[in-house]
Scaffold this motif. Structure first.
Motif, short mmCIF file in Angstrom:
data_model
loop_
_atom_site.label_atom_id
_atom_site.label_comp_id
_atom_site.label_asym_id
_atom_site.label_seq_id
_atom_site.Cartn_x
_atom_site.Cartn_y
_atom_site.Cartn_z
N ARG A 280 -30.87 7.51 28.02
CA ARG A 280 -31.39 6.65 29.08
C ARG A 280 -30.71 5.76 29.76
O ARG A 280 -29.76 5.08 28.97
CB ARG A 280 -32.62 5.77 28.28
N VAL A 281 -31.00 5.70 31.05
CA VAL A 281 -30.36 4.57 31.91
C VAL A 281 -31.38 3.74 32.44
O VAL A 281 -32.23 4.23 33.06
CB VAL A 281 -29.49 5.29 32.96
N LYS A 282 -31.10 2.45 32.33
CA LYS A 282 -31.94 1.51 32.95
C LYS A 282 -31.23 0.69 33.76
O LYS A 282 -30.05 0.19 33.52
CB LYS A 282 -32.52 0.57 31.71
N VAL A 283 -31.45 0.73 34.99
CA VAL A 283 -31.05 -0.18 36.16
C VAL A 283 -32.08 -1.19 36.61
O VAL A 283 -33.11 -0.86 37.02
CB VAL A 283 -30.64 0.87 37.39
N THR A 284 -31.61 -2.47 36.45
CA THR A 284 -32.47 -3.65 37.13
C THR A 284 -31.83 -4.17 38.33
O THR A 284 -30.61 -4.66 38.36
CB THR A 284 -32.48 -4.81 36.24
N PHE A 285 -32.26 -3.78 39.76
CA PHE A 285 -31.58 -4.16 40.75
C PHE A 285 -32.12 -5.59 41.36
O PHE A 285 -33.57 -5.62 41.48
CB PHE A 285 -31.78 -2.99 41.71
N THR A 286 -31.67 -6.31 41.84
CA THR A 286 -31.78 -7.47 42.22
C THR A 286 -31.60 -7.75 44.08
O THR A 286 -30.28 -7.56 44.09
CB THR A 286 -31.43 -8.79 41.55
N GLU A 287 -32.46 -7.54 44.74
CA GLU A 287 -32.05 -7.90 46.25
C GLU A 287 -31.51 -9.23 46.54
O GLU A 287 -31.83 -10.31 46.02
CB GLU A 287 -33.39 -7.69 46.88
N ARG B 171 -28.79 0.07 22.53
CA ARG B 171 -28.13 -0.11 23.72
C ARG B 171 -26.63 0.17 23.40
O ARG B 171 -26.05 -0.50 22.65
CB ARG B 171 -28.26 -1.42 24.30
N ASP B 172 -26.14 1.14 24.25
CA ASP B 172 -24.40 1.42 24.17
C ASP B 172 -23.66 0.36 24.81
O ASP B 172 -22.59 0.30 24.53
CB ASP B 172 -24.27 2.83 24.52
N PHE C 143 -28.62 3.89 26.94
CA PHE C 143 -28.93 3.86 25.79
C PHE C 143 -29.02 5.33 25.40
O PHE C 143 -29.36 6.34 26.03
CB PHE C 143 -30.41 3.47 25.57
N LEU C 144 -28.00 5.40 24.24
CA LEU C 144 -27.74 6.90 23.96
C LEU C 144 -28.60 7.58 22.88
O LEU C 144 -28.93 8.71 23.17
CB LEU C 144 -26.18 6.91 23.24
N GLN C 145 -29.34 6.69 22.28
CA GLN C 145 -30.43 7.27 21.44
C GLN C 145 -31.39 5.99 21.13
O GLN C 145 -31.17 4.79 20.84
CB GLN C 145 -30.00 7.80 20.23
#
Length: 675
Positions: free
Chosen positions: A280-287, A248-249, A242-244
């Protein structure tokens, strides 16, 4: 004659003034000191004393303050009574905030039905156990503000009250609070959460591998997913940029084990109006094997230029007709010198325009001859439209003298070597006085004769425990023209790169024999603290802090905030000594602190951020007493849990007060394999 003292008094405590005499007109000076307190125009306290200070001597004068009513006002009067006319009146504040505290819980978040263990520490303004206080009142509130439990007479043991309570099986979920009071005045409160949760077994971090710049139009990131014991996690990461705001970019989905480096090339137009901007960087990690999900939001700072500039001046203002030395200091955003930066340096209106390149230390040094002008503008013009400008003004007539104090060595408490300080004055000094100030009190002072020198290397001050957690050292001199000059520097032990907890022998130090232990096995703890001090311990699972934003432990920053509460400082550019909580009479010449610098590349620049996490869990909730050897060994069995732990602690010494570990200890419990 210089009189220095605190601007505030504390009822039922001693009040100390420091008086020095550099007056060459006589062999001694006699002063009359008068302290008076008034309440509703009625005199409730009056004390006078005469003191004699020999030439080139310094003395402390202590007066006992009675139990002054909280509505009273106090005044100090200083008169010279030996034939030299001198009279000063100083209004003193009466410090009311005499008690405060800290609260520690064993976890930041609890499930319904769990037990909350807590400790309340009550301290006076010296961070010691308060005298004549035996008990406090403790209240526990649910999210709606209802009192769930009330302890009217919670007895203190060495300034600490320790207890527990059980949350019901069907409580109101949300943010609960715990408060401690004395005479209906709340000293401290702490928030903790009650909610249903599943403790995560792994964590995700997002770290830039390259300092992001506007011209890159991209981010180079490293995504790290590890179990709390340090082993890599296999799974899928959905990365959103997300640049601003919430626009979402792009989104990328990657398969990874442990860590992965990725590049996010910006799709949308991106331009920084200021010197920096966060994305902003959003990371959704799935094991992979359990489908457990962790989401991590990270703010990444993007900079317009690869360096920042500050102007470091020899003195805060230039003196007409004399050389003015200064330097442009270039630093990268990670704090390292930026060498090889080339640009044009312009000084207006001196008709100075030259091309310069920063040296290996990131410096461009300037030695300017300034004519009779009111101000000069020092500018730097670099590539990519980089522009820096700072205005320096001329010292007013009669106020162009300065005094400078520099620190030229590391500071180590307990070292036999003194702090290496260097004093420089624009005028020849016959003497100067130094003061060490901590918690708004002068803890050390001295007068040094300098034989009309302009420079002096100080070896009189040694770092001591009384300076903790921070202190100021300032120096004062009087010129031949009777001008009072001064300068100061800060000593903040939390920011010293050479900080070593063990060397600070007043501190609590804990060591463990192994950093990785099998679950359920025994671990040995070595505790080092003052003889007779009481030590409280706790250990926390690494995963719990991801479950709550609440800060539940006692850390170094809490001690600093407590000092700020007791000894609140304010900034007054017209009277910087007042910002230390002191007064000086005669009043010193008003000037800027010589170490102040501007730091710009057009606007303010902030350091390149570091990315760290801190995780804890609940175990080892106990207290012990340190014997005469200043050392104690504990043997404790670990829980049957494979995880990472942080071990923390604090101590209360009957004489020296509160001490905490500077840094928590991390260790793992894991199934060990034979190599």
């Amino acid at each position: 004659v210089l009189v220095v003292g605190p601007k505030s008094v504390i009822p039922n405590q001693a009040y100390t003034l420091t008086i020095s005499n550099g007056d060459e007109r006589s062999s001694s000076a006699t002063l009359k000191l008068t302290l008076e307190a008034y309440d509703a125009q009625k005199n409730v306290f009056n004390y006078s004393t005469n003191v004699v200070v020999q030439k080139y001597a310094i003395i402390n004068v202590t007066m006992q303050i009675p139990n002054i009513p909280p509505t009273a006002s106090m005044e100090l009067t200083i008169d010279r009574v030996d034939g030299f006319g001198y009279h000063e009146e100083i209004d003193l504040d009466i410090q009311r905030n005499l008690l405060s505290g800290l609260i520690q819980t064993d976890k930041p978040v609890y499930r319904p039905g769990e037990t909350v263990r807590f400790r309340v520490i009550v301290l006076n303004s010296d961070l010691k156990s308060p005298q004549n206080l035996e008990s406090i009142e403790v209240r526990i509130f649910d999210p709606e503000g209802s009192i769930i439990r009330k302890l009217i007479s919670a007895k203190l043991f060495s300034a600490v009250f320790e207890n527990w309570f059980q949350i019901s099986s069907s409580p109101i979920l949300g943010k609960w609070s715990l408060s401690a009071s004395v005479d209906e005045e709340v000293l401290v409160s702490k928030i903790f959460e009650v909610k249903e949760y599943v403790l995560p077994s792994f964590d995700v971090q997002v770290v830039p591998s390259v300092i992001p710049l506007e011209k890159h139009k991209s981010l180079e990131l490293i995504i790290v997913a590890t179990y709390h014991i340090g082993k890599p996690v296999e799974g899928t990461a959905a990365v959103e940029l997300f640049l601003q705001d919430d626009m979402r970019d792009q989104t990328q989905k990657i398969q990874m084990t442990g860590s992965k480096q990725i590049t996010l090339n910006f799709n949308d137009y991106f331009e920084i109006d200021d010197d920096q901007q966060n994305v902003r960087v959003k990371v959704t990690f799935t094991e992979r094997y359990t489908n457990r999900i962790i989401t991590k939001d990270t703010q990444v700072t993007v900079y317009k230029y690869p360096f920042r500039v500050q102007l470091v001046k020899e003195s805060p203002k230039f003196r007409a007709g004399r050389r003015f030395k200064c330097q442009l200091q270039f630093k990268k955003h990670d704090g390292t010198p930026a060498k090889g930066i080339t640009g044009i340096v312009v000084v207006y209106p001196l008709n100075f325009e030259e091309t310069h390149t920063s040296d290996n230390d990131g410096l461009i040094k300037l030695d300017l001859h300034v004519n009779d002008t009111d101000e000069i503008d020092i500018m730097f013009l670099g590539s990519d439209y980089f522009y820096f400008n700072e205005t320096v003004t001329k010292a007013e007539s009669g106020t162009d003298a300065f005094l400078k104090l520099e620190l030229r060595s590391a500071i180590n408490i307990g070292s036999v070597r003194p702090i290496n300080l260097f004093v420089t004055c624009s005028e020849r000094m016959s003497f100067f006085v130094y003061y060490v100030v901590s918690k708004r009190k002068i803890i050390e002072s001295g007068l040094i004769q300098t034989k009309n020198e302009t420079k002096y290397r100080m070896n009189e001050i040694r770092a001591s425990e009384k300076m903790m957690p921070r202190a100021k050292i300032f120096v004062v001199t009087i010129t031949k023209c009777k001008k009072v000059l001064w300068d100061s520097l800060d000593v903040n032990f939390n920011q010293l790169g050479n900080y070593n907890t063990y060397h600070f022998h007043f501190q609590l130090d804990i060591r463990i024999d192994e950093k990785e232990v099998k679950p359920g096995h025994r671990i040995s703890l070595e505790l080092y603290a003052r003889s007779g001090s009481y030590v409280w311990l706790a250990a926390y699972n690494k995963g719990l802090l991801d479950m709550s934003e609440q800060h539940h432990d006692i850390i170094w920053e809490d001690v600093e905030q407590l000092c700020n509460k007791f000894h609140a400082m304010y900034f007054d550019k017209e009277d910087l000594i007042s910002s230390m909580g002191l007064f000086v009479r005669p009043s010193p010449q008003t000037c800027e602190n010589v170490r102040k610098t501007s730091e710009r590349s057009g606007h303010n620049i902030h350091p390149f951020p570091t990315y760290r996490t801190n995780f804890m869990e609940s175990w080892l909730w106990k207290n012990v007493t340190i014997g005469s050897s200043n050392w104690l060994v504990l043997h404790e069995h670990l829980p049957d849990t494979i995880t990472s732990w942080y071990l923390t602690g604090f101590s209360i010494d009957p004489e020296y007060g509160l001490a905490i570990m500077k840094k928590t200890i991390k260790f793992n419990t894991a199934e060990l394999t034979n190599s």
